[in-house]
Design a protein around this motif. Structure first.
Motif, PDB file in Angstrom:
ATOM      1  N   VAL A 124       0.822  -1.211   0.000  1.00  0.00           N
ATOM      2  CA  VAL A 124       0.000   0.000   0.000  1.00  0.00           C
ATOM      3  C   VAL A 124       0.856   1.261   0.000  1.00  0.00           C
ATOM      4  N   ASP A 125       2.145   1.129   0.348  1.00  0.00           N
ATOM      5  CA  ASP A 125       3.037   2.291   0.320  1.00  0.00           C
ATOM      6  C   ASP A 125       3.052   2.946  -1.055  1.00  0.00           C
ATOM      7  N   GLU A 126       2.882   2.127  -2.088  1.00  0.00           N
ATOM      8  CA  GLU A 126       2.913   2.654  -3.449  1.00  0.00           C
ATOM      9  C   GLU A 126       1.706   3.543  -3.714  1.00  0.00           C
ATOM     10  N   ALA A 127       0.620   3.330  -2.979  1.00  0.00           N
ATOM     11  CA  ALA A 127      -0.593   4.146  -3.124  1.00  0.00           C
ATOM     12  C   ALA A 127      -0.687   5.209  -2.034  1.00  0.00           C
ATOM     13  N   GLN A 128       0.197   5.117  -1.030  1.00  0.00           N
ATOM     14  CA  GLN A 128       0.230   6.070   0.082  1.00  0.00           C
ATOM     15  C   GLN A 128      -1.080   6.107   0.873  1.00  0.00           C
ATOM     16  N   ALA A 129      -1.678   4.930   1.042  1.00  0.00           N
ATOM     17  CA  ALA A 129      -2.878   4.806   1.879  1.00  0.00           C
ATOM     18  C   ALA A 129      -3.073   3.338   2.222  1.00  0.00           C
ATOM     19  N   PHE A 130      -3.520   3.074   3.436  1.00  0.00           N
ATOM     20  CA  PHE A 130      -3.720   1.701   3.870  1.00  0.00           C
ATOM     21  C   PHE A 130      -5.084   1.173   3.444  1.00  0.00           C
ATOM     22  N   LYS A 131      -5.134  -0.133   3.141  1.00  0.00           N
ATOM     23  CA  LYS A 131      -6.441  -0.776   2.999  1.00  0.00           C
ATOM     24  C   LYS A 131      -7.195  -0.618   4.318  1.00  0.00           C
ATOM     25  N   PRO A 132      -8.509  -0.383   4.263  1.00  0.00           N
ATOM     26  CA  PRO A 132      -9.448  -0.512   3.152  1.00  0.00           C
ATOM     27  C   PRO A 132      -9.742   0.785   2.389  1.00  0.00           C
ATOM     28  N   HIS A 133      -8.865   1.793   2.489  1.00  0.00           N
ATOM     29  CA  HIS A 133      -9.023   2.985   1.653  1.00  0.00           C
ATOM     30  C   HIS A 133      -9.037   2.543   0.185  1.00  0.00           C
ATOM     31  N   PRO A 134      -9.826   3.181  -0.675  1.00  0.00           N
ATOM     32  CA  PRO A 134      -9.906   2.741  -2.074  1.00  0.00           C
ATOM     33  C   PRO A 134      -8.609   2.879  -2.859  1.00  0.00           C
TER      34      PRO A 134
END
Length: 220
Positions: free
Chosen positions: A141-151
């Motif tokens: 999730v680091d690549e998206a800069q947000a943890f699941k369950p954020h979209p």
């Protein structure tokens, strides 16, 4: 719709956390310690996500372990904390995992992993579990800069894999992960690992299976 891409959660869905749980419970002298720590870890990862900040999951794990230790009136030396939490890299897969992933791969599904852990830890986990040959990629999730369950993490993987949500299946043993993927428009499969339950306020998953081999039967 038969999915083209299957995204797997890693911890508890693929890898067995029981050895880590036993170690944490022993170090904090309570059978509740692991569950409290893991829930606190997820709670504060969501605090990071909803406040628009992002922190390394391993740092949150350490911080929340210290919080949990304080709850049990324990002071654990730094090196022991490092040793305990380092066990996350050495977890073994559940007994159904290798056979199920192999069968799905043979049936032509594209398999990737998506974890809240950082990229280094995630890849070490998959390599140590001897599963790396079964995945096209391992995403953090680091690549998206947000943890699941954020979209954002789900959307990031869809973009990287050039796949539509409705053509994708998220497989997880966590109700919160299932809920997040559902609300991102992705098909879902709940795996009922011991002590794991669906979120009653979410829609039912597309597949509700006792283990991964049961999921294989549903998909093939």
């Amino acid at each position: 719709m038969r999915p083209k891409l299957i995204i797997f959660d890693v911890n508890e869905t693929l890898l067995d956390l029981k050895p880590l749980a036993r170690r944490i419970n022993a170090s904090l002298s309570s059978d509740l310690a692991f569950d409290i720590w893991f829930s606190t870890l997820l709670h504060y990862s969501l605090v990071e996500a909803v406040t628009g900040h992002h922190e390394d999951f391993s740092k949150i794990a350490k911080a929340t372990f210290e919080m949990t230790a304080a709850k049990f009136k324990k002071v654990i030396p730094e090196e022991e904390i490092k040793s305990i939490l380092g066990m996350i890299k050495k977890l073994q897969p559940h007994t159904d995992v290798l056979e199920a992933l192999t069968k799905l791969r043979e049936k032509g599904f594209t398999l990737v992993a998506l974890t809240n852990g950082n990229s280094t830890v995630a890849r070490e986990q998959i390599v140590n579990a001897e599963l790396e040959h079964l995945f096209d990629n391992v995403y953090s999730v680091d690549e998206a800069q947000a943890f699941k369950p954020h979209p954002k993490p789900y959307q990031y993987v869809l973009g990287k894999m050039n796949t539509k949500p409705e053509e994708t299946l998220l497989v997880a043993a966590h109700g919160w992960d299932i809920t997040g993927a559902q609300r991102a428009g992705i098909q879902t499969a709940f795996i009922a690992r011991e002590g794991k339950f669906k979120y009653p306020l979410a829609e039912n998953p597309n597949y509700d299976c006792k283990n991964l081999l049961a999921l294989v039967k549903c998909l093939t």
